[in-house]
Design a protein around this motif. Structure first.
Motif, mmCIF file in Angstrom:
data_model
loop_
_atom_site.group_PDB
_atom_site.id
_atom_site.type_symbol
_atom_site.label_atom_id
_atom_site.label_comp_id
_atom_site.label_asym_id
_atom_site.label_seq_id
_atom_site.Cartn_x
_atom_site.Cartn_y
_atom_site.Cartn_z
ATOM 1 N N CYS A 198 0.852 -1.201 0.000
ATOM 2 C CA CYS A 198 0.000 0.000 0.000
ATOM 3 C C CYS A 198 0.879 1.239 0.000
ATOM 4 O O CYS A 198 1.288 1.727 1.060
ATOM 5 C CB CYS A 198 -0.918 0.000 1.215
ATOM 6 S SG CYS A 198 -2.146 -1.310 1.151
ATOM 7 N N LEU A 244 -5.287 -0.393 3.800
ATOM 8 C CA LEU A 244 -4.196 -1.185 4.394
ATOM 9 C C LEU A 244 -4.711 -2.001 5.577
ATOM 10 O O LEU A 244 -4.402 -3.199 5.706
ATOM 11 C CB LEU A 244 -3.071 -0.242 4.842
ATOM 12 C CG LEU A 244 -1.919 -0.868 5.623
ATOM 13 C CD1 LEU A 244 -1.191 -1.917 4.795
ATOM 14 C CD2 LEU A 244 -0.930 0.213 6.071
ATOM 15 N N PHE A 300 3.102 1.923 4.068
ATOM 16 C CA PHE A 300 4.029 3.048 4.030
ATOM 17 C C PHE A 300 3.665 4.006 5.151
ATOM 18 O O PHE A 300 2.502 4.114 5.538
ATOM 19 C CB PHE A 300 3.948 3.776 2.682
ATOM 20 C CG PHE A 300 4.882 3.215 1.655
ATOM 21 C CD1 PHE A 300 4.635 1.972 1.091
ATOM 22 C CD2 PHE A 300 6.014 3.917 1.273
ATOM 23 C CE1 PHE A 300 5.497 1.441 0.159
ATOM 24 C CE2 PHE A 300 6.881 3.392 0.331
ATOM 25 C CZ PHE A 300 6.633 2.158 -0.232
ATOM 26 N N LYS A 327 2.417 2.786 13.724
ATOM 27 C CA LYS A 327 1.492 2.598 12.595
ATOM 28 C C LYS A 327 1.468 1.136 12.160
ATOM 29 O O LYS A 327 0.419 0.589 11.867
ATOM 30 C CB LYS A 327 1.941 3.504 11.440
ATOM 31 C CG LYS A 327 0.844 3.875 10.492
ATOM 32 C CD LYS A 327 1.241 5.042 9.599
ATOM 33 C CE LYS A 327 0.988 6.387 10.251
ATOM 34 N NZ LYS A 327 1.391 7.513 9.392
ATOM 35 N N ASP A 355 -7.165 10.777 3.908
ATOM 36 C CA ASP A 355 -7.719 10.181 5.125
ATOM 37 C C ASP A 355 -9.208 10.482 5.281
ATOM 38 O O ASP A 355 -9.939 9.714 5.870
ATOM 39 C CB ASP A 355 -6.959 10.679 6.355
ATOM 40 C CG ASP A 355 -5.591 10.032 6.450
ATOM 41 O OD1 ASP A 355 -5.515 8.817 6.245
ATOM 42 O OD2 ASP A 355 -4.604 10.746 6.711
ATOM 43 N N VAL A 407 -12.422 4.703 4.450
ATOM 44 C CA VAL A 407 -12.072 3.342 4.844
ATOM 45 C C VAL A 407 -10.548 3.185 4.699
ATOM 46 O O VAL A 407 -9.942 3.744 3.784
ATOM 47 C CB VAL A 407 -12.852 2.333 3.971
ATOM 48 C CG1 VAL A 407 -12.645 2.608 2.493
ATOM 49 C CG2 VAL A 407 -12.464 0.912 4.293
ATOM 50 N N ASP A 408 -9.936 2.465 5.620
ATOM 51 C CA ASP A 408 -8.485 2.264 5.558
ATOM 52 C C ASP A 408 -8.185 0.956 4.803
ATOM 53 O O ASP A 408 -8.443 -0.142 5.316
ATOM 54 C CB ASP A 408 -7.895 2.222 6.976
ATOM 55 C CG ASP A 408 -6.382 2.373 6.941
ATOM 56 O OD1 ASP A 408 -5.718 1.640 6.193
ATOM 57 O OD2 ASP A 408 -5.869 3.238 7.680
ATOM 58 N N ALA A 421 4.418 7.948 5.862
ATOM 59 C CA ALA A 421 5.013 9.244 5.538
ATOM 60 C C ALA A 421 4.934 10.098 6.796
ATOM 61 O O ALA A 421 3.848 10.415 7.264
ATOM 62 C CB ALA A 421 4.236 9.893 4.397
ATOM 63 N N GLU A 422 6.083 10.402 7.357
ATOM 64 C CA GLU A 422 6.096 11.143 8.622
ATOM 65 C C GLU A 422 6.955 12.404 8.474
ATOM 66 O O GLU A 422 7.840 12.465 7.622
ATOM 67 C CB GLU A 422 6.673 10.275 9.753
ATOM 68 C CG GLU A 422 6.046 8.883 9.907
ATOM 69 C CD GLU A 422 4.621 8.897 10.426
ATOM 70 O OE1 GLU A 422 4.145 9.953 10.875
ATOM 71 O OE2 GLU A 422 3.964 7.842 10.376
ATOM 72 N N ARG A 482 -0.592 -0.682 14.722
ATOM 73 C CA ARG A 482 -2.004 -0.272 14.681
ATOM 74 C C ARG A 482 -2.704 -0.859 13.467
ATOM 75 O O ARG A 482 -3.880 -1.216 13.519
ATOM 76 C CB ARG A 482 -2.063 1.259 14.664
ATOM 77 C CG ARG A 482 -3.437 1.866 14.653
ATOM 78 C CD ARG A 482 -3.425 3.301 15.208
ATOM 79 N NE ARG A 482 -2.316 4.118 14.747
ATOM 80 C CZ ARG A 482 -2.338 4.849 13.619
ATOM 81 N NH1 ARG A 482 -3.397 4.844 12.846
ATOM 82 N NH2 ARG A 482 -1.286 5.581 13.290
ATOM 83 N N LYS A 483 -1.977 -0.950 12.335
ATOM 84 C CA LYS A 483 -2.619 -1.398 11.094
ATOM 85 C C LYS A 483 -2.339 -2.870 10.799
ATOM 86 O O LYS A 483 -2.720 -3.378 9.750
ATOM 87 C CB LYS A 483 -2.158 -0.519 9.926
ATOM 88 C CG LYS A 483 -2.453 0.966 10.147
ATOM 89 C CD LYS A 483 -2.556 1.708 8.844
ATOM 90 C CE LYS A 483 -2.765 3.195 9.081
ATOM 91 N NZ LYS A 483 -3.284 3.854 7.863
HETATM 92 N N1 CTP Z 1 -3.766 3.883 3.929
HETATM 93 C C1 CTP Z 1 -4.778 3.179 3.283
HETATM 94 N N2 CTP Z 1 -6.060 3.669 3.320
HETATM 95 C C2 CTP Z 1 -6.336 4.825 3.965
HETATM 96 C C3 CTP Z 1 -5.312 5.544 4.614
HETATM 97 C C4 CTP Z 1 -4.027 5.049 4.565
HETATM 98 O O1 CTP Z 1 -4.519 2.127 2.705
HETATM 99 N N3 CTP Z 1 -7.594 5.271 3.974
HETATM 100 C C5 CTP Z 1 -2.396 3.325 3.939
HETATM 101 C C6 CTP Z 1 -1.399 4.047 3.084
HETATM 102 O O2 CTP Z 1 -1.375 3.550 1.762
HETATM 103 C C7 CTP Z 1 -0.100 3.755 3.827
HETATM 104 C C8 CTP Z 1 -0.520 3.694 5.288
HETATM 105 O O3 CTP Z 1 -1.913 3.410 5.256
HETATM 106 O O4 CTP Z 1 0.407 2.493 3.473
HETATM 107 C C9 CTP Z 1 -0.203 4.901 6.116
HETATM 108 O O5 CTP Z 1 -1.144 5.884 5.976
HETATM 109 P P1 CTP Z 1 -1.150 7.238 6.842
HETATM 110 O O6 CTP Z 1 -2.128 8.147 6.184
HETATM 111 O O7 CTP Z 1 0.246 7.723 7.038
HETATM 112 O O8 CTP Z 1 -1.690 6.701 8.236
HETATM 113 P P2 CTP Z 1 -2.747 7.291 9.198
HETATM 114 O O9 CTP Z 1 -3.430 6.148 9.828
HETATM 115 O O10 CTP Z 1 -3.594 8.277 8.501
HETATM 116 O O11 CTP Z 1 -1.879 8.016 10.306
HETATM 117 P P3 CTP Z 1 -1.577 9.567 10.517
HETATM 118 O O12 CTP Z 1 -2.206 9.856 11.832
HETATM 119 O O13 CTP Z 1 -0.075 9.644 10.562
HETATM 120 O O14 CTP Z 1 -2.179 10.324 9.377
#
Ligand code: CTP
Length: 220
Positions: free
Chosen positions: A96, A132, A149, A163, A102, A129-130, A151-152, A166-167
């Motif tokens: 991913c 990953l 991935f 992360k 987000d 929806v997430d 990105a920080e 959590r994921k």
């Molecule tokens: N990702 C995904 N679907 C989403 C959001 C994120 O598949 N709706 C995946 C991205 O492709 C990446 C990873 O989750 O591999 C990290 O996403 P990120 O936006 O950095 O994570 P968040 O949970 O949003 O954390 P943050 O609080 O840092 O924004």
């Protein structure tokens, strides 16, 4: 990963890669997005295909050309990316790399929003929806390897490890997006690949080089 664990055994591996930004429409002419180019994800799909993996790339809006030998599905929104992910299941490997928005507007206005008489306009947002997390938690058809991935801009390794937990993904590729030299639209990247307990650094290099290293690590 696959070779070491003796999973390959002449089997044709299948991979799914997400890449690029998504667009979350407010009305027919306006949307929320980010400046992801899709380069790192496209290069990973290209490298996996070159290593003989049957690869599907699900891409948000990107100017990049389709990598050779890769099945490319172009989408706009996170919901569409999620739907295509589910359609192209099951796979052995999921990467991913997409910079999925987000959040999206709570309500899509079918007609263009007109100016009002106040000098402000409210926009309510809700989480997307997430994808990953969906892949990592998919018990019945979970890919054998799920790579996310992170990105920080600060506390990169700490936040990336959090992360990963959590994921529920197996590996997370962390990069520092506060550095414009390796940022969103650059041809270069520098990453740390966090696996179970280990961190492997790939110093600044072309995204194609970084992709090759990541793909190699996946296959080996
Ligand atoms: N990702 C995904 N679907 C989403 C959001 C994120 O598949 N709706 C995946 C991205 O492709 C990446 C990873 O989750 O591999 C990290 O996403 P990120 O936006 O950095 O994570 P968040 O949970 O949003 O954390 P943050 O609080 O840092 O924004």
């Amino acid at each position: 990963y696959f070779f070491e664990r003796n999973i390959i055994k002449n089997k044709k591996l299948k991979a799914l890669v997400t890449a690029g930004p998504t667009r979350e429409y407010i009305d027919p002419v306006r949307y929320i997005t980010n400046s992801s180019s899709g380069k790192q994800g496209y290069e990973i799909a290209r490298s996996l295909a070159k290593f003989g993996v049957k690869t599907t790339l699900i891409s948000g809006p990107s100017k990049l050309k389709n990598p050779e030998e890769v099945k490319v599905i172009r989408v706009e929104t996170a919901d569409q990316m999620y739907m295509e992910t589910k359609k192209n299941f099951p796979v052995d490997i999921a990467v991913c790399a997409a910079a999925v928005c987000d959040f999206k507007p709570d309500e899509y206005k079918k007609e263009k929003i007109k100016k009002n008489n106040e000098n402000k306009i409210n926009l309510n947002l809700k989480y997307n929806v997430d994808i990953l997390e969906f892949l990592s938690k998919n018990n019945s058809q979970r890919p054998k390897l799920v790579v996310g991935f992170a990105a920080e801009t600060n506390n990169i390794l700490k936040f990336a490890k959090e992360k990963k937990n959590r994921k529920y993904c197996d590996w997370i590729v962390a990069n520092d997006v506060s550095n414009p030299e390796i940022g969103f639209d650059s041809d270069f990247n520098a990453v740390s690949i966090i696996t179970s307990g280990k961190v492997e650094k790939i110093e600044k290099n072309l995204k194609s080089y970084v992709a090759n290293k990541i793909a190699r690590k996946i296959i080996d």
